[in-house]
Scaffold this motif. Structure first.
Motif, PDB file in Angstrom:
ATOM      1  N   GLU A  58       0.826  -1.207   0.000  1.00  0.00           N
ATOM      2  CA  GLU A  58       0.000   0.000   0.000  1.00  0.00           C
ATOM      3  C   GLU A  58       0.862   1.260   0.000  1.00  0.00           C
ATOM      4  OE1 GLU A  58      -2.576  -0.457   3.354  1.00  0.00           O
ATOM      5  OE2 GLU A  58      -4.250  -1.113   2.108  1.00  0.00           O
ATOM      6  N   ASP A  59       1.929   1.252   0.799  1.00  0.00           N
ATOM      7  CA  ASP A  59       2.832   2.403   0.814  1.00  0.00           C
ATOM      8  C   ASP A  59       3.453   2.619  -0.565  1.00  0.00           C
ATOM      9  OD1 ASP A  59       2.324   2.842   3.470  1.00  0.00           O
ATOM     10  OD2 ASP A  59       4.149   1.856   4.198  1.00  0.00           O
ATOM     11  N   TYR A  60       3.820   1.498  -1.205  1.00  0.00           N
ATOM     12  CA  TYR A  60       4.413   1.586  -2.539  1.00  0.00           C
ATOM     13  C   TYR A  60       3.404   2.155  -3.545  1.00  0.00           C
ATOM     14  CZ  TYR A  60       6.278   0.156  -7.039  1.00  0.00           C
ATOM     15  OH  TYR A  60       6.716   0.166  -8.339  1.00  0.00           O
ATOM     16  N   LEU A  61       2.159   1.637  -3.525  1.00  0.00           N
ATOM     17  CA  LEU A  61       1.130   2.129  -4.439  1.00  0.00           C
ATOM     18  C   LEU A  61       0.821   3.602  -4.185  1.00  0.00           C
ATOM     19  CD1 LEU A  61      -1.549  -0.724  -4.687  1.00  0.00           C
ATOM     20  CD2 LEU A  61       0.033   0.052  -6.453  1.00  0.00           C
ATOM     21  N   SER A  62       0.791   3.998  -2.919  1.00  0.00           N
ATOM     22  CA  SER A  62       0.544   5.411  -2.605  1.00  0.00           C
ATOM     23  C   SER A  62       1.603   6.294  -3.235  1.00  0.00           C
ATOM     24  CB  SER A  62       0.512   5.615  -1.086  1.00  0.00           C
ATOM     25  OG  SER A  62      -0.566   4.915  -0.503  1.00  0.00           O
ATOM     26  N   GLY A  63       2.849   5.834  -3.199  1.00  0.00           N
ATOM     27  CA  GLY A  63       3.926   6.589  -3.835  1.00  0.00           C
ATOM     28  C   GLY A  63       3.748   6.677  -5.341  1.00  0.00           C
ATOM     29  N   LEU A  64       3.330   5.571  -5.965  1.00  0.00           N
ATOM     30  CA  LEU A  64       3.083   5.589  -7.416  1.00  0.00           C
ATOM     31  C   LEU A  64       1.950   6.546  -7.766  1.00  0.00           C
ATOM     32  CD1 LEU A  64       3.292   1.918  -8.786  1.00  0.00           C
ATOM     33  CD2 LEU A  64       4.919   3.776  -9.112  1.00  0.00           C
ATOM     34  N   ILE A  65       0.891   6.540  -6.963  1.00  0.00           N
ATOM     35  CA  ILE A  65      -0.243   7.424  -7.224  1.00  0.00           C
ATOM     36  C   ILE A  65       0.195   8.884  -7.139  1.00  0.00           C
ATOM     37  CG2 ILE A  65      -2.452   8.207  -6.285  1.00  0.00           C
ATOM     38  CD1 ILE A  65      -2.948   5.222  -5.509  1.00  0.00           C
ATOM     39  N   ARG A  66       0.984   9.234  -6.111  1.00  0.00           N
ATOM     40  CA  ARG A  66       1.467  10.612  -5.995  1.00  0.00           C
ATOM     41  C   ARG A  66       2.317  10.993  -7.206  1.00  0.00           C
ATOM     42  NH1 ARG A  66       2.222   8.867  -0.603  1.00  0.00           N
ATOM     43  NH2 ARG A  66       4.454   8.518  -0.991  1.00  0.00           N
ATOM     44  N   GLN A  67       3.156  10.042  -7.650  1.00  0.00           N
ATOM     45  CA  GLN A  67       4.012  10.329  -8.803  1.00  0.00           C
ATOM     46  C   GLN A  67       3.186  10.527 -10.070  1.00  0.00           C
ATOM     47  OE1 GLN A  67       4.921   8.243 -11.596  1.00  0.00           O
ATOM     48  NE2 GLN A  67       6.446   9.730 -12.329  1.00  0.00           N
ATOM     49  N   ARG A  68       2.110   9.725 -10.250  1.00  0.00           N
ATOM     50  CA  ARG A  68       1.270   9.859 -11.451  1.00  0.00           C
ATOM     51  C   ARG A  68       0.463  11.153 -11.427  1.00  0.00           C
ATOM     52  NH1 ARG A  68       3.965   5.771 -11.909  1.00  0.00           N
ATOM     53  NH2 ARG A  68       3.403   3.975 -13.208  1.00  0.00           N
ATOM     54  N   ARG A  69       0.148  11.650 -10.240  1.00  0.00           N
ATOM     55  CA  ARG A  69      -0.527  12.952 -10.176  1.00  0.00           C
ATOM     56  C   ARG A  69       0.398  14.049 -10.700  1.00  0.00           C
ATOM     57  NH1 ARG A  69      -2.900  11.585  -4.775  1.00  0.00           N
ATOM     58  NH2 ARG A  69      -5.089  11.076  -5.159  1.00  0.00           N
ATOM     59  N   ARG A  70       1.680  13.933 -10.379  1.00  0.00           N
ATOM     60  CA  ARG A  70       2.637  14.940 -10.858  1.00  0.00           C
ATOM     61  C   ARG A  70       2.978  14.740 -12.328  1.00  0.00           C
ATOM     62  NH1 ARG A  70       5.186  13.198  -6.056  1.00  0.00           N
ATOM     63  NH2 ARG A  70       6.727  12.085  -7.329  1.00  0.00           N
ATOM     64  N   GLU A  71       3.148  13.467 -12.710  1.00  0.00           N
ATOM     65  CA  GLU A  71       3.590  13.144 -14.070  1.00  0.00           C
ATOM     66  C   GLU A  71       2.742  12.003 -14.623  1.00  0.00           C
ATOM     67  OE1 GLU A  71       7.798  12.322 -14.088  1.00  0.00           O
ATOM     68  OE2 GLU A  71       8.123  13.645 -12.394  1.00  0.00           O
ATOM     69  N   PRO A  72       1.532  12.307 -15.108  1.00  0.00           N
ATOM     70  CA  PRO A  72       0.680  11.240 -15.645  1.00  0.00           C
ATOM     71  C   PRO A  72       1.289  10.597 -16.874  1.00  0.00           C
ATOM     72  CG  PRO A  72      -0.273  13.407 -16.066  1.00  0.00           C
ATOM     73  CD  PRO A  72       0.895  13.630 -15.154  1.00  0.00           C
ATOM     74  N   GLY A  73       1.019   9.302 -17.027  1.00  0.00           N
ATOM     75  CA  GLY A  73       1.521   8.549 -18.176  1.00  0.00           C
ATOM     76  C   GLY A  73       0.384   7.803 -18.854  1.00  0.00           C
ATOM     77  N   ASP A  74       0.740   6.863 -19.731  1.00  0.00           N
ATOM     78  CA  ASP A  74      -0.264   6.072 -20.447  1.00  0.00           C
ATOM     79  C   ASP A  74      -0.422   4.720 -19.752  1.00  0.00           C
ATOM     80  OD1 ASP A  74      -2.095   5.289 -22.339  1.00  0.00           O
ATOM     81  OD2 ASP A  74      -0.572   4.526 -23.729  1.00  0.00           O
ATOM     82  N   ASP A  75      -0.776   4.745 -18.481  1.00  0.00           N
ATOM     83  CA  ASP A  75      -0.930   3.515 -17.702  1.00  0.00           C
ATOM     84  C   ASP A  75      -2.228   3.592 -16.923  1.00  0.00           C
ATOM     85  OD1 ASP A  75      -0.272   4.502 -14.759  1.00  0.00           O
ATOM     86  OD2 ASP A  75       1.195   5.427 -16.094  1.00  0.00           O
ATOM     87  N   LEU A  76      -2.615   2.478 -16.321  1.00  0.00           N
ATOM     88  CA  LEU A  76      -3.920   2.402 -15.684  1.00  0.00           C
ATOM     89  C   LEU A  76      -3.997   3.242 -14.415  1.00  0.00           C
ATOM     90  CD1 LEU A  76      -6.627   1.165 -16.200  1.00  0.00           C
ATOM     91  CD2 LEU A  76      -5.952  -0.863 -14.941  1.00  0.00           C
ATOM     92  N   ILE A  77      -2.914   3.362 -13.672  1.00  0.00           N
ATOM     93  CA  ILE A  77      -2.943   4.219 -12.477  1.00  0.00           C
ATOM     94  C   ILE A  77      -3.216   5.659 -12.886  1.00  0.00           C
ATOM     95  CG2 ILE A  77      -1.590   5.164 -10.571  1.00  0.00           C
ATOM     96  CD1 ILE A  77      -0.220   2.481 -10.290  1.00  0.00           C
TER      97      ILE A  77
END
Length: 421
Positions: free
Chosen positions: A214-233
């Motif tokens: 969960e901690d890892y996913l939370s970090g990925l979510i924060r990163q995608r908010r800053r830098e969205p990509g072409d992935d499901l998150i």
């Protein structure tokens, strides 16, 4: 969840002991816990369909085994998937619910353990991100992964455990691609996945793995908010700008479930499917002669030896099924594996037929909770099984291979599949 809350003999109704010279009635549900049923549950299902298709076990759990009954039940909102109702129902049975309650609390209110209207809202948002176009776009990538796994297995020698070599690593690799998990993080994620599958063995270690994940996913979510990509998150994060948006907690739980839910199911769809083909050389030869049959073949393999043998619902409101009354608060096990061999729905249901017409099986559910990841699981099975059949023409069960199945009767999963090629 498992069937360990079923006893080996029936208990009489409270206060009404049977005459001393009469044995208590046989509980057909107990037969599903035998070694014979672990190897092959389908004869037990056939007997239940004949003798007691809506069967109340000694513990008071309902077992539904007819296609028509289960299909109707899956679409009936009086049978609930709500996690709080489910936990209360299991508590009422007096079993050890430590693992179940702590895990469901950890997951929170996600679409897989909610009822409408919450379920409809969460599913609609996930559907926007998890589109058919996005799934189909993965086909070439899945093919590259499968070819790489087969190359490694062939290079390692003439025998392999097909589960370990191909079926298990494939969905993990695919979901990492889909969610944009970096290559360097995948060994850690794989370790967490293995730990999740052993919740009943050591809940503390499993919960620690869940927290780390969960901690890892939370970090990925924060990163995608800053830098969205072409992935499901990134696609799920984008739904947070809409009126019926995911909350932060729902976003995390939805990512958790979508990433983990299809892992074991896809693995054993491939494993069970390959085993069925190896045991039916006429059908294997048919697929080799006509590779275009693969899509219908995967549907038939999913029907023939269903990975998810049963799903659990709790009665939210009294209802009648098959002439029996299910009361509020009772549990119902809907046996998909039994429905897929129902002769009232399928002609000659115990025969594997890769060109079976009208194959309306229930392996991926039905109704509002129809499996969102079903198309992705089937895509991976199409590519994996089709490629194994094409590339390994001498594929067969290893000499003297002893097949063992995992003990949970709600799931049909091989421990290993030893083959030579």
């Amino acid at each position: 969840m498992n069937l360990t809350d079923t006893t080996d003999e029936a208990r009489p109704t409270a206060g009404l002991a049977p005459p001393h010279d009469l044995a208590p009635p046989h509980d057909l549900a107990a037969d599903l816990l035998t070694p014979e049923a672990r190897r092959d549950p389908y004869p037990c299902y056939a007997r239940m369909r004949r003798e007691s298709p809506v069967h109340r076990s000694a513990q008071g759990i309902w077992y539904l085994t007819r296609h028509a009954d289960v299909e109707a039940a899956l679409g009936d909102l009086r049978l609930s998937n709500d996690r709080d109702r489910m936990t209360r129902a299991y508590v009422g049975l007096g079993g050890d619910l430590k693992a179940i309650s702590r895990l469901t609390d950890r997951l929170g209110r996600v679409m897989t353990n909610t009822d409408p209207p919450d379920h409809a809202r969460l599913r609609k948002l996930a559907n926007r991100a998890f589109t058919a176009r996005r799934v189909e776009a993965l086909r070439d990538g899945v093919q590259r992964i499968v070819d790489h796994l087969i190359d490694e297995a062939v290079a390692a020698g003439p025998t392999m455990d097909l589960i370990e070599a191909v079926a298990a690593p494939l969905p993990m690799s695919v979901v990492c691609e889909l969610f944009g998990i970096p290559d360097e993080d995948r060994p850690r994620v794989k370790g967490w996945f293995r730990r999740f599958g052993r919740l009943g063995e050591d809940i503390d270690k499993s919960e620690a793995a869940i927290e780390q994940y969960e901690d890892y996913l939370s970090g990925l979510i924060r990163q995608r908010r800053r830098e969205p990509g072409d992935d499901l998150i990134s696609a799920l994060v984008a739904t947070q700008t809409q009126d019926d948006r995911l909350t932060d907690s729902e976003l995390l739980s939805t990512c958790f479930v979508l990433i983990t839910a299809g892992d074991e199911t896809t693995t054993h769809l491939i494993g069970n499917g390959v085993l069925a083909l190896l045991r039916h050389p006429d059908q294997l030869a048919r697929l080799r002669a006509d590779p275009e049959l693969i899509r219908g073949a995967v549907e038939e393999l999913a029907r023939y030896d269903t990975v998810t043998q049963a799903i659990v619902r709790v009665v939210a409101e009294d209802l009648d099924i098959g002439g029996r009354t299910l009361r509020e608060g009772e549990l119902a096990y809907l046996f998909l594996g039994a429905t897929n061999r129902d002769p009232e729905r399928f002609e000659d249901p115990d025969r594997l037929d890769l060109t079976r017409p009208g194959n309306r099986h229930l392996s991926f559910g039905h109704g509002p909770h129809f499996c969102l990841g079903g198309p992705l699981a089937k895509l991976q099975a199409e590519v994996a099984i089709g490629t194994l059949v094409r590339r390994l023409p001498e594929l067969r069960l290893a000499d003297g291979a002893a097949l063992d199945w995992r003990p949970n009767p709600l799931q049909r999963r091989l421990c290993a599949l030893p083959v030579t090629h």
